[in-house]
Scaffold this motif. Structure first.
Motif, PDB file in Angstrom:
ATOM      1  N   UNK A 143      81.335 -57.107 -10.738  1.00 50.74           N
ATOM      2  CA  UNK A 143      81.474 -57.992 -11.789  1.00 50.74           C
ATOM      3  C   UNK A 143      81.416 -59.653 -11.112  1.00 50.74           C
ATOM      4  N   UNK A 144      80.826 -60.281 -11.238  1.00 45.90           N
ATOM      5  CA  UNK A 144      81.163 -61.462 -10.808  1.00 45.90           C
ATOM      6  C   UNK A 144      81.788 -62.641 -11.873  1.00 45.90           C
ATOM      7  N   UNK A 145      82.759 -63.262 -10.790  1.00 48.11           N
ATOM      8  CA  UNK A 145      82.682 -64.805 -11.698  1.00 48.11           C
ATOM      9  C   UNK A 145      82.576 -66.075 -11.535  1.00 48.11           C
TER      10      UNK A 145
ATOM     11  N   UNK B 127      84.418 -65.231 -20.844  1.00 46.16           N
ATOM     12  CA  UNK B 127      85.246 -66.242 -20.385  1.00 46.16           C
ATOM     13  C   UNK B 127      86.133 -65.013 -19.377  1.00 46.16           C
ATOM     14  N   UNK B 128      86.892 -66.501 -18.561  1.00 42.00           N
ATOM     15  CA  UNK B 128      87.713 -65.841 -18.260  1.00 42.00           C
ATOM     16  C   UNK B 128      88.683 -67.630 -17.773  1.00 42.00           C
ATOM     17  N   UNK B 129      88.473 -68.309 -18.784  1.00 45.31           N
ATOM     18  CA  UNK B 129      89.283 -69.171 -18.460  1.00 45.31           C
ATOM     19  C   UNK B 129      88.640 -70.444 -19.019  1.00 45.31           C
ATOM     20  N   UNK B 130      88.654 -70.932 -19.316  1.00 47.58           N
ATOM     21  CA  UNK B 130      88.199 -72.544 -19.867  1.00 47.58           C
ATOM     22  C   UNK B 130      86.490 -72.953 -19.227  1.00 47.58           C
TER      23      UNK B 130
ATOM     24  N   UNK C 234      80.750 -70.922 -26.584  1.00 48.64           N
ATOM     25  CA  UNK C 234      82.807 -70.914 -26.551  1.00 48.64           C
ATOM     26  C   UNK C 234      82.628 -70.001 -26.368  1.00 48.64           C
ATOM     27  N   UNK C 235      82.343 -68.446 -25.941  1.00 50.75           N
ATOM     28  CA  UNK C 235      82.695 -67.390 -26.007  1.00 50.75           C
ATOM     29  C   UNK C 235      82.786 -66.870 -24.671  1.00 50.75           C
ATOM     30  N   UNK C 236      80.693 -67.355 -24.125  1.00 51.00           N
ATOM     31  CA  UNK C 236      80.048 -67.099 -23.200  1.00 51.00           C
ATOM     32  C   UNK C 236      79.287 -65.524 -23.465  1.00 51.00           C
ATOM     33  N   UNK C 237      79.763 -64.973 -24.725  1.00 53.78           N
ATOM     34  CA  UNK C 237      79.142 -63.340 -24.768  1.00 53.78           C
ATOM     35  C   UNK C 237      77.524 -63.892 -24.792  1.00 53.78           C
TER      36      UNK C 237
END
Length: 106
Positions: A70-72, A17-20, A87-90
């Protein structure tokens, strides 16, 4: 013989996650040669095609000193929403980890 993937060259490929509303993919490469491969392969166009997002929504951070790319990107659904399946984007790292490395580049 199986094709080499980005994960084969990496110490770790992960997502978090990088925020919701955002998630981050990270490729930690084991050496400079692997970093150069990741740097060349991880483009806005490639990531957009893998994740079915608009290339213009991506932010790519290249950190050669740490051998990390890194890619956001926006999450497909907001974290914790009714249709959020991770939920945790894992688990979002898998398409990037399975990205084939062209022969002769590994």
């Amino acid at each position: 013989m199986t094709d080499t993937t980005l994960a084969d060259l990496a110490l770790e490929v992960r997502a978090k996650n990088a925020g919701p509303f955002w998630l981050t993919l990270e490729a930690f490469m084991s050496d400079d040669a692997g970093y150069r491969v990741a740097d060349a392969l991880i483009t806005p166009e490639t990531v957009a095609a893998l994740y079915h997002v608009e290339a213009g929504t991506l932010q790519i951070f290249r950190i050669p000193q740490l051998r990390v790319v890194k890619v956001s990107m926006p999450r497909p659904t907001p974290q914790g929403s009714l249709h959020d399946r991770d939920m945790h984007a894992g688990q979002h790292h898998i398409p990037l980890a399975e990205l084939p490395v062209p022969r002769g580049r590994a």
